[in-house]
Design a protein around this motif. Structure first.
Motif, PDB file in Angstrom:
ATOM      1  N   SER A  96       0.891  -1.115   0.228  1.00 46.31           N
ATOM      2  CA  SER A  96      -0.058  -0.356  -0.211  1.00 46.31           C
ATOM      3  C   SER A  96       1.370   1.058   0.027  1.00 46.31           C
ATOM      4  N   LYS A  97       1.974   1.108   1.022  1.00 46.27           N
ATOM      5  CA  LYS A  97       2.889   2.395   0.629  1.00 46.27           C
ATOM      6  C   LYS A  97       3.268   2.721  -0.537  1.00 46.27           C
ATOM      7  N   GLU A  98       3.593   1.509  -1.415  1.00 44.51           N
ATOM      8  CA  GLU A  98       4.216   1.942  -2.587  1.00 44.51           C
ATOM      9  C   GLU A  98       3.252   2.836  -3.756  1.00 44.51           C
ATOM     10  N   LEU A  99       1.976   2.156  -3.777  1.00 47.30           N
ATOM     11  CA  LEU A  99       0.613   2.406  -4.192  1.00 47.30           C
ATOM     12  C   LEU A  99       0.676   3.839  -4.009  1.00 47.30           C
ATOM     13  N   ILE A 100      -0.005   4.212  -2.643  1.00 42.42           N
ATOM     14  CA  ILE A 100       0.251   5.699  -2.330  1.00 42.42           C
ATOM     15  C   ILE A 100       1.683   6.243  -2.180  1.00 42.42           C
ATOM     16  N   ARG A 101       2.503   5.955  -2.725  1.00 43.36           N
ATOM     17  CA  ARG A 101       3.994   7.319  -3.412  1.00 43.36           C
ATOM     18  C   ARG A 101       3.249   7.262  -4.522  1.00 43.36           C
ATOM     19  N   ARG A 102       3.824   5.971  -5.405  1.00 39.63           N
ATOM     20  CA  ARG A 102       2.817   5.942  -6.844  1.00 39.63           C
ATOM     21  C   ARG A 102       1.890   7.494  -7.123  1.00 39.63           C
ATOM     22  N   SER A 103       0.958   7.216  -6.847  1.00 36.97           N
ATOM     23  CA  SER A 103      -0.453   7.614  -6.890  1.00 36.97           C
ATOM     24  C   SER A 103      -0.716   9.195  -6.631  1.00 36.97           C
ATOM     25  N   ILE A 104       0.267   9.140  -5.564  1.00 34.70           N
ATOM     26  CA  ILE A 104       0.253  10.492  -5.579  1.00 34.70           C
ATOM     27  C   ILE A 104       1.451  11.805  -6.083  1.00 34.70           C
ATOM     28  N   ALA A 105       1.721  10.472  -6.197  1.00 37.71           N
ATOM     29  CA  ALA A 105       2.681  12.073  -7.961  1.00 37.71           C
ATOM     30  C   ALA A 105       2.368  11.572  -8.976  1.00 37.71           C
ATOM     31  N   GLU A 106       1.673  11.084  -9.950  1.00 35.02           N
ATOM     32  CA  GLU A 106       1.107  10.498 -10.357  1.00 35.02           C
ATOM     33  C   GLU A 106      -0.496  12.033 -10.177  1.00 35.02           C
ATOM     34  N   ALA A 107      -0.866  11.853  -9.025  1.00 36.39           N
ATOM     35  CA  ALA A 107      -1.437  12.539  -9.351  1.00 36.39           C
ATOM     36  C   ALA A 107      -1.749  14.780  -9.211  1.00 36.39           C
ATOM     37  N   ARG A 108      -0.148  14.256  -8.732  1.00 36.36           N
ATOM     38  CA  ARG A 108       1.117  15.555  -8.530  1.00 36.36           C
ATOM     39  C   ARG A 108       0.777  15.989 -10.236  1.00 36.36           C
ATOM     40  N   SER A 109       1.358  15.373 -11.190  1.00 40.39           N
ATOM     41  CA  SER A 109       1.402  15.127 -12.500  1.00 40.39           C
ATOM     42  C   SER A 109       0.755  15.882 -13.503  1.00 40.39           C
ATOM     43  N   GLN A 141       0.608   5.135  10.020  1.00 43.59           N
ATOM     44  CA  GLN A 141       0.277   5.608   8.810  1.00 43.59           C
ATOM     45  C   GLN A 141      -0.112   6.341   8.688  1.00 43.59           C
ATOM     46  N   VAL A 142      -0.624   7.234   9.123  1.00 40.73           N
ATOM     47  CA  VAL A 142      -1.414   8.929   8.651  1.00 40.73           C
ATOM     48  C   VAL A 142      -0.009   9.430   8.720  1.00 40.73           C
ATOM     49  N   GLY A 143       1.446   9.532   9.440  1.00 41.55           N
ATOM     50  CA  GLY A 143       2.599  10.329   9.589  1.00 41.55           C
ATOM     51  C   GLY A 143       3.040   9.914   7.656  1.00 41.55           C
ATOM     52  N   PHE A 144       3.134   8.830   7.224  1.00 43.52           N
ATOM     53  CA  PHE A 144       2.602   8.100   6.320  1.00 43.52           C
ATOM     54  C   PHE A 144       2.591   8.818   5.042  1.00 43.52           C
ATOM     55  N   VAL A 145       1.020   8.914   4.639  1.00 44.30           N
ATOM     56  CA  VAL A 145       0.366   9.826   3.928  1.00 44.30           C
ATOM     57  C   VAL A 145       1.186  11.014   3.755  1.00 44.30           C
ATOM     58  N   GLU A 146       0.834  11.614   5.116  1.00 42.90           N
ATOM     59  CA  GLU A 146       0.871  12.913   4.939  1.00 42.90           C
ATOM     60  C   GLU A 146       1.938  13.056   4.938  1.00 42.90           C
ATOM     61  N   GLY A 147       3.114  12.793   5.516  1.00 40.79           N
ATOM     62  CA  GLY A 147       4.555  12.407   5.077  1.00 40.79           C
ATOM     63  C   GLY A 147       4.909  12.827   3.234  1.00 40.79           C
ATOM     64  N   GLU A 148       3.760  12.306   2.404  1.00 43.13           N
ATOM     65  CA  GLU A 148       3.605  12.355   1.201  1.00 43.13           C
ATOM     66  C   GLU A 148       2.780  13.147   0.245  1.00 43.13           C
ATOM     67  N   GLY A 149       2.292  13.841   0.997  1.00 41.19           N
ATOM     68  CA  GLY A 149       1.518  14.787   0.672  1.00 41.19           C
ATOM     69  C   GLY A 149       0.216  14.477   0.452  1.00 41.19           C
ATOM     70  N   GLY A 150      -0.576  13.719   0.752  1.00 37.04           N
ATOM     71  CA  GLY A 150      -1.884  12.967   0.102  1.00 37.04           C
ATOM     72  C   GLY A 150      -2.730  13.566   1.656  1.00 37.04           C
ATOM     73  N   GLN A 151      -3.885  13.256   0.714  1.00 34.97           N
ATOM     74  CA  GLN A 151      -4.547  13.890   2.410  1.00 34.97           C
ATOM     75  C   GLN A 151      -5.145  12.582   3.219  1.00 34.97           C
ATOM     76  N   VAL A 152      -5.674  12.090   3.816  1.00 32.82           N
ATOM     77  CA  VAL A 152      -5.739  11.214   4.727  1.00 32.82           C
ATOM     78  C   VAL A 152      -7.482  10.599   4.143  1.00 32.82           C
ATOM     79  N   ILE A 153      -7.810   9.789   4.756  1.00 35.54           N
ATOM     80  CA  ILE A 153      -8.845   8.739   4.445  1.00 35.54           C
ATOM     81  C   ILE A 153      -8.511   8.180   5.506  1.00 35.54           C
ATOM     82  N   LEU A 154      -9.078   8.209   6.678  1.00 35.08           N
ATOM     83  CA  LEU A 154      -8.590   7.361   8.219  1.00 35.08           C
ATOM     84  C   LEU A 154      -9.457   5.981   8.273  1.00 35.08           C
ATOM     85  N   MET A 155      -8.962   4.426   7.962  1.00 31.76           N
ATOM     86  CA  MET A 155     -10.153   3.759   8.155  1.00 31.76           C
ATOM     87  C   MET A 155      -9.995   3.143   9.351  1.00 31.76           C
ATOM     88  N   ALA A 156     -11.046   2.756   9.085  1.00 29.95           N
ATOM     89  CA  ALA A 156     -11.374   1.984  10.232  1.00 29.95           C
ATOM     90  C   ALA A 156     -11.001   0.991  10.735  1.00 29.95           C
TER      91      ALA A 156
END
Length: 388
Positions: A96-109, A141-156
């Motif tokens: 999931s971390k790799e997916l989040i990292r790659r997808s945030i970069a693509e969104a930014r592009s 997990q929140v720290g990772f998402v915000e560290g990549e510049g993403g908005q967090v969806i706080l999952m159950a």
């Protein structure tokens, strides 16, 4: 091109199905004005990876990210690394971390909007798990998402559901995490029909109204840190009740894959925004309908949305958590991936009869974008089940 094929019914009987006239959706690429609309996005398995498909299936990154670009091109936002991406059901936190990292970069592009799931799924539920461990897992997990510049969806959290003694434990954990986030998050209340391990969330197993009151207390105490809440309970009445009780400025994001057209349309007291797994499968129709809503063209909104409901209810039928199979099957029929394989072998989670009915319902909703390709691929799947 042949416009008909033989499809199976339960018990092995075959019937001839003739495809309807093709529909064309031409949504604008501009953002929606009246609603925020997230599509939870699926992942594409790499069928050529020489790895254990049940425990270590690999992701086809090119096809997975291309699908996110498809969603952004239609004006939809992407909800990343959620249950639609088989989070906790084949997709672990490391991938999931790799997916989040790659997808945030693509969104930014491309200037696409994205929000990403942060939970506690790297912490296995168990009798020795403490609230402190749950809090630390959320913080990671929140720290990772915000560290990549993403908005967090706080999952159950399955771990929290297993160790919480009552509502006060949920209030403690959520208040601590919300007190630390850098930007407002989307909370996620996922019903046990989607994940049986989440039964009794918020401290009440058989009383949704009492559970809702706990969740509302948490939101009201931390309103400046909550962008909105997505609830996936498949109960329109409960969603409307909660929507009317939310603090001003906090959005309701519908996760109701049975009743989404009426909930998004709204009533005299408000409406829901969207964070939906079904939008992955019906993206062109959803985008066109939302643009019609922006124009005030209620008739076009209903005309486009209504035929998708039967398809969505079929895809999300019990066991509801197997809906990902139908989402990926739609992507396969429409040429967004070259195969019908899934991580964790989940392509086998639905019967060939279920997939045949999905095909027919997708056709009736106008969601088979290339009928010739869809028929060809449906025949491949039927042949694997012994139907020539």
């Amino acid at each position: 091109m042949a416009k008909s094929l033989l499809l199976p019914r339960a018990g092995g009987q075959l019937y001839e199905y003739t495809l309807g006239e093709a529909k064309t959706f031409a949504p604008k690429t501009a953002p929606f004005q009246g609603r925020v609309a997230f599509s939870a996005a699926h992942v594409v398995c790499d069928p050529f990876a020489d790895a254990d498909p049940l425990n270590n299936a690999q992701i086809d990154w090119n096809a997975t990210l291309a699908y996110r670009h498809h969603l952004w091109s239609l004006g939809l936002a992407v909800a990343e690394a959620m249950d639609t991406a088989q989070r906790g059901m084949g997709l672990d936190w490391n991938r999931s971390k790799e997916l989040i990292r790659r997808s945030i970069a693509e969104a930014r592009s491309v200037g696409g909007r994205i929000a990403c799931g942060a939970g506690t799924d790297h912490l296995a539920p168990g009798p020795n798990v403490t609230l402190e461990a749950v809090e630390a897992a959320y913080e990671e997990q929140v720290g990772f998402v915000e560290g990549e510049g993403g908005q967090v969806i706080l999952m159950a959290s399955r771990a929290l559901a297993a160790c919480a003694k009552g509502p006060e434990d949920y209030e403690r954990v959520y208040s601590k995490i919300l007190g630390q986030v850098k930007q407002p998050v989307v909370l996620h209340w996922l019903g046990d029909m989607f994940d049986p391990a989440l039964a009794g969330y918020w401290g009440y197993k058989d009383d949704l109204d009492a559970a809702m009151d706990v969740c509302l207390r948490i939101i009201k105490a931390n309103a400046d840190k909550v962008d909105g809440i997505k609830i996936s309970l498949l109960d329109a009445g409960k969603e409307i009740r909660m929507r009317r009780l939310l603090p001003e400025g906090v959005k309701m994001y519908t996760g109701d894959d049975f009743n989404y057209p009426e909930l998004i349309r709204g009533d005299e007291q408000g409406y829901s925004h969207a964070l939906l797994g079904i939008f992955d499968a019906i993206a062109p129709a959803a985008a066109e309908a939302l643009h019609a809503l922006d124009r005030g063209d209620w008739a076009r909104y209903e005309e486009v949305m209504e035929p998708t409901v039967a398809l969505s209810r079929h895809i999300f039928q019990k066991p509801t958590y197997a809906y990902k199979t139908g989402i990926v099957f739609m992507a396969y029929l429409n040429g967004h991936q070259q195969h019908f394989r899934m991580i964790a072998g989940s392509e086998g989670a639905r019967s060939v009869v279920h997939l045949a009915e999905l095909f027919a319902l997708a056709d009736r909703a106008g969601l088979l974008t290339d009928a010739e390709l869809a028929v060809k691929r449906m025949k491949h799947v039927l042949a694997l089940a012994g139907i020539e």
